[in-house]
Motif scaffolding. Structure first.
Motif, PDB file in Angstrom:
ATOM      1  N   ILE A 197      51.265  42.940  59.835  1.00 40.52           N
ATOM      2  CA  ILE A 197      51.309  43.203  58.406  1.00 40.52           C
ATOM      3  C   ILE A 197      51.593  45.042  58.011  1.00 40.52           C
ATOM      4  CG2 ILE A 197      50.106  41.185  57.689  1.00 40.52           C
ATOM      5  CD1 ILE A 197      47.692  43.093  57.337  1.00 40.52           C
TER       6      ILE A 197
ATOM      7  N   VAL B  85      51.812  35.609  62.123  1.00 46.08           N
ATOM      8  CA  VAL B  85      51.223  37.010  61.721  1.00 46.08           C
ATOM      9  C   VAL B  85      50.131  37.491  62.490  1.00 46.08           C
ATOM     10  CG1 VAL B  85      50.755  38.693  59.671  1.00 46.08           C
ATOM     11  CG2 VAL B  85      52.265  36.655  59.325  1.00 46.08           C
TER      12      VAL B  85
ATOM     13  N   SER C 171      50.866  31.654  57.715  1.00 45.05           N
ATOM     14  CA  SER C 171      52.232  32.154  57.957  1.00 45.05           C
ATOM     15  C   SER C 171      52.756  32.951  56.646  1.00 45.05           C
ATOM     16  CB  SER C 171      53.315  31.269  58.343  1.00 45.05           C
ATOM     17  OG  SER C 171      53.255  30.080  57.162  1.00 45.05           O
ATOM     18  N   LEU C 172      54.047  33.486  56.791  1.00 44.60           N
ATOM     19  CA  LEU C 172      54.430  34.404  55.755  1.00 44.60           C
ATOM     20  C   LEU C 172      55.835  34.082  55.297  1.00 44.60           C
ATOM     21  CD1 LEU C 172      53.133  37.929  54.580  1.00 44.60           C
ATOM     22  CD2 LEU C 172      55.549  37.523  55.104  1.00 44.60           C
TER      23      LEU C 172
ATOM     24  N   TYR D 280      51.958  32.290  52.880  1.00 47.19           N
ATOM     25  CA  TYR D 280      51.766  33.407  51.930  1.00 47.19           C
ATOM     26  C   TYR D 280      53.058  34.039  51.562  1.00 47.19           C
ATOM     27  CZ  TYR D 280      49.948  37.984  50.188  1.00 47.19           C
ATOM     28  OH  TYR D 280      49.941  39.131  49.303  1.00 47.19           O
ATOM     29  N   GLN D 281      53.185  34.338  50.393  1.00 45.40           N
ATOM     30  CA  GLN D 281      54.587  34.757  49.872  1.00 45.40           C
ATOM     31  C   GLN D 281      54.666  36.333  49.206  1.00 45.40           C
ATOM     32  OE1 GLN D 281      56.554  32.235  46.918  1.00 45.40           O
ATOM     33  NE2 GLN D 281      58.228  33.745  46.725  1.00 45.40           N
ATOM     34  N   THR D 282      55.452  37.214  50.061  1.00 51.36           N
ATOM     35  CA  THR D 282      55.439  38.411  49.414  1.00 51.36           C
ATOM     36  C   THR D 282      56.745  38.846  48.787  1.00 51.36           C
ATOM     37  OG1 THR D 282      54.604  40.556  49.953  1.00 51.36           O
ATOM     38  CG2 THR D 282      55.897  39.559  51.527  1.00 51.36           C
TER      39      THR D 282
END
Ligand SMILES: Cc1cc2nc3c(=O)[nH]c(=O)nc-3n(C[C@H](O)[C@H](O)[C@H](O)COP(=O)(O)O)c2cc1C
Ligand SMILES: [Mn+2]
Length: 445
Positions: free
Chosen positions: A29, A53, A59-60, A287-289
């Motif tokens: 990250i 991750v 997960s992302l 997870y969304q970024t």
């Protein structure tokens, strides 16, 4: 009814349309994810889905809406139809419906067990001041109110249950928070991470009402919402992760810097503090970024939500206006307008209309119908072939723009520029060369 119900169903659709790439190797990250998201955006690979991750069981996914192709896929229309579809949706809201149980509460973490460290919150750009939740949609309402609001606000991790939150001027959340703070009360909010991409489009909109009504309208079906565990904010039932929190009154601490939508770092800013009261999530949550200073950042904040506004003003001035696009490579400061002019002076009036439709808009280029406003090469071709500078370019000095624009002073005062890049009537080269299209598969073996 739509087949897109949540982030997962949209990921399946991206996959089918070659708009997503799987990254199986373990990633960090600390900048690695940010660097890869940006590289994928530059290479137009599709949204990167990081399956492993380091240090997290989540997960992302990043860059979900970093291209107009994926925004069109999310809105189930063509790129050219996005503006019109949003304009209709804004006029025909469908209110959300409440449900009693929901996937987003399959796992509930409360009290002492709350630890933001379980989430893979990235440090994106090389000189960012820390880890920021950038892909979180904030659901809020005024204390004692009913009508909810969606927005994006950057949030810097400051402890296991503590975040800094930057709330700018002219935000609905600022109105709610100012009012609560005056009364010495904390303002409850819930942060949705990972959802139907329309929820992300909705969060960028300026709309006098609950933006989830616009999401419902696009989907032609009410969004299902469930009450948060520790406050009375209703969140989309199929959200991947929800962080429940309250904005504390009377406290300011510096947060930042962060890569901003202009492509530059912003200064550290004295901002309010959030205390996290619960984290809920789906089983195997994703997870969304959103990488700061990425096309996705600009698309959601400055392109998609503002195009309907520019369209409205331009078509008011001329019925010959066919399409508008706020190109993401222009940071939301550049408006491109395609029109069929019926009078030589018309493009300049259209440029003036675009300029005043939204404060951020600084440069406007008006082109003829044969120019593809989604293709920068076509825009530069029109600029190179159809502009007589002393006649076609005009400036509006000392007008109001955005204060983060590096050409503005610190109150946002700047010079705006309009360019009529339509072909002049007295031009020598009147007919553009256009070859017939062919299917190359027939020629390559
Ligand atoms: C990725 C992203 C990050 C944003 N960050 C912030 C922020 O930190 N603070 C802020 O006030 N607005 C931020 N914005 C802009 C607001 O979210 C946007 O103007 C939204 O329309 C505000 O909602 P409202 O009109 O309901 O107030 C951001 C937008 C995007 C797309
Ligand atoms: Mn709003």
């Amino acid at each position: 009814m739509s087949s897109i119900k949540d982030l997962r169903t949209f990921m399946e659709i991206m996959e089918k349309n070659s708009q997503m790439v799987h990254i199986e190797r373990e990633v960090s990250i600390n900048h690695e994810i940010g660097n890869v998201i940006r590289a994928c955006e530059n290479a137009n690979t599709g949204a990167p889905y990081f399956e492993h991750v380091a240090g997290s069981s989540f997960s992302l996914i990043g860059g979900v809406l970093s291209s107009m192709d994926r925004i069109a896929l999310a809105m189930e229309c063509t790129k050219e139809e996005i503006v019109g579809k949003l304009m209709v949706a804004l006029e025909n809201p469908i209110a959300p419906v409440k449900v009693e149980t929901a996937p987003c509460q399959e796992n509930i973490i409360l009290g002492e067990d709350v630890d933001l460290g379980i989430l893979p919150i990235p440090i994106h750009a090389p000189k960012d001041g820390g880890a920021f939740i950038t892909g979180g949609v904030i659901v809020s309402k005024e204390i004692g109110g009913i009508k909810q609001n969606l927005s994006f606000q950057r949030m810097q991790v400051k402890g296991k249950n503590k975040l800094g939150i930057m709330i700018n001027e002219w935000r609905h959340l600022k109105e709610f928070y100012d009012e609560a703070e005056k009364e010495g009360k904390a303002l409850p909010i819930s942060i949705v991470i990972g959802a139907d991409p329309m929820v992300y489009v909705g969060a960028g909109l300026r709309y006098n009402g609950d933006e989830l009504e616009v999401v419902g309208s696009i989907r032609k079906e009410a969004v299902q919402v469930i009450k948060s565990i520790t406050n009375d904010i209703y969140v989309p039932a199929t959200a991947e992760i929800v962080v429940e929190a309250q904005i504390e009154p009377g406290i300011r601490e510096n947060e930042g810097p962060l890569g901003e939508f202009t492509g530059h770092y912003s200064e550290p800013w004295p901002s309010p503090i959030l205390t996290v009261t619960a984290i809920t999530h789906r089983n195997e949550a994703i997870y969304q970024t959103i990488a700061g200073a990425s096309f996705e950042h600009i698309n959601l904040g400055g392109v998609v939500p503002r195009e309907p506004l520019v369209m409205k003003h331009c078509t008011y001035v001329s019925s010959g206006v066919k399409d508008v696009h706020l190109a993401p490579y222009g940071s939301g400061f550049l408006a491109l307008v395609k029109m069929k002019k019926s009078n030589p002076g018309e493009p300049k009036n259209v440029a003036m209309a675009a300029m005043i439709s939204y404060v951020n808009i600084k440069n406007v280029i008006v082109v003829d119908e044969d120019v593809d406003i989604y293709n920068p090469a076509d825009i530069l071709w029109a600029m190179s072939n159809r502009v007589v500078p002393e006649k076609d370019i005009f400036y509006v000095p000392h007008s109001q723009g955005h204060e983060l624009d590096p050409t503005s002073d610190n109150r946002g005062v700047q010079t705006k520029m309009g360019i009529d890049a339509t072909l002049n009537e007295d031009s020598k080269g009147l007919e553009r060369v256009v070859y017939d299209p062919v299917d190359l598969n027939k020629y390559f073996s």
